[in-house]
Design a protein around this motif. Sequence first.
Motif, short mmCIF file in Angstrom:
data_model
loop_
_atom_site.label_atom_id
_atom_site.label_comp_id
_atom_site.label_asym_id
_atom_site.label_seq_id
_atom_site.Cartn_x
_atom_site.Cartn_y
_atom_site.Cartn_z
N GLU A 32 -42.02 64.75 -34.83
CA GLU A 32 -43.20 65.25 -35.75
C GLU A 32 -42.89 66.15 -36.75
O GLU A 32 -43.28 66.09 -38.03
CB GLU A 32 -44.41 65.85 -34.86
CG GLU A 32 -45.05 65.04 -34.03
CD GLU A 32 -46.03 65.80 -32.90
OE1 GLU A 32 -46.91 65.13 -32.53
OE2 GLU A 32 -45.50 66.80 -32.44
N GLN A 33 -41.85 67.14 -36.50
CA GLN A 33 -41.28 68.03 -37.33
C GLN A 33 -40.68 67.36 -38.48
O GLN A 33 -40.61 67.39 -39.93
CB GLN A 33 -40.38 69.10 -36.60
CG GLN A 33 -40.99 70.00 -35.85
CD GLN A 33 -39.85 71.08 -35.35
OE1 GLN A 33 -38.74 70.66 -35.39
NE2 GLN A 33 -40.36 72.06 -34.89
N LYS A 34 -39.74 66.22 -38.03
CA LYS A 34 -39.06 65.27 -39.09
C LYS A 34 -40.03 64.62 -40.04
O LYS A 34 -39.85 64.57 -41.21
CB LYS A 34 -38.09 64.31 -38.41
CG LYS A 34 -36.91 65.09 -37.73
CD LYS A 34 -36.14 64.26 -36.85
CE LYS A 34 -34.97 65.07 -36.22
NZ LYS A 34 -34.17 64.08 -35.42
N ASP A 35 -41.10 64.20 -39.47
CA ASP A 35 -42.17 63.32 -40.38
C ASP A 35 -42.78 64.29 -41.53
O ASP A 35 -42.91 63.96 -42.44
CB ASP A 35 -43.31 62.74 -39.33
CG ASP A 35 -42.88 61.68 -38.54
OD1 ASP A 35 -41.58 61.09 -39.05
OD2 ASP A 35 -43.49 61.22 -37.68
N ALA A 82 -33.92 72.25 -34.33
CA ALA A 82 -35.28 72.95 -34.36
C ALA A 82 -35.36 74.13 -35.22
O ALA A 82 -36.07 74.42 -36.07
CB ALA A 82 -35.81 73.34 -33.10
N ALA A 83 -34.29 75.07 -35.25
CA ALA A 83 -34.00 76.21 -35.83
C ALA A 83 -33.92 75.76 -37.48
O ALA A 83 -34.52 76.50 -38.28
CB ALA A 83 -32.83 77.08 -35.35
N GLU A 84 -33.17 74.96 -37.83
CA GLU A 84 -32.85 74.37 -38.99
C GLU A 84 -34.12 73.94 -39.59
O GLU A 84 -34.81 74.08 -40.75
CB GLU A 84 -31.73 73.29 -39.30
CG GLU A 84 -30.42 73.78 -39.00
CD GLU A 84 -29.44 72.74 -38.92
OE1 GLU A 84 -29.82 71.69 -39.19
OE2 GLU A 84 -28.21 73.10 -38.59
N ARG A 85 -34.90 73.01 -38.79
CA ARG A 85 -36.33 72.50 -39.49
C ARG A 85 -37.18 73.48 -39.73
O ARG A 85 -37.90 73.77 -40.71
CB ARG A 85 -36.58 71.54 -38.49
CG ARG A 85 -35.69 70.12 -38.34
CD ARG A 85 -36.38 68.98 -37.60
NE ARG A 85 -36.65 69.40 -36.28
CZ ARG A 85 -35.68 69.12 -35.42
NH1 ARG A 85 -34.63 68.70 -35.56
NH2 ARG A 85 -35.73 69.32 -33.91
#
Length: 100
Positions: A63-66, A79-82
């Motif tokens: 979902e974060q990537k989307d 996750a930290a980078e996103r």
Amino acid sequence: MSIVSQWKVEHNGTVYEAGVVITGLSPAEEKGLVDQGYAEFVDHIEENFPLTGEAFAKLSAPEQKDVLEANGMTPGSNAAERLAQYTEFLEEQAGSHDGS
């Protein structure tokens, strides 16, 4: 097109808070949630439903990537980078709206 939850929604074992982009569903599942009034279709996530950093952090990795891809970014590998990418995006958006 994406869908955004209207209410707190539980679907396939995942809980989505109100205002969160729901990803990873088939078109039929998306339509079902929209038809039932649990979500609505949106064309531009970044214009209609900017997520808070906290809401973004609660999203699953896909979902974060989307969300990042929908906003023109190449998602980070963890996750930290996103979260850092999305936080920077929010700061840029805030700056563009206050004339900075």
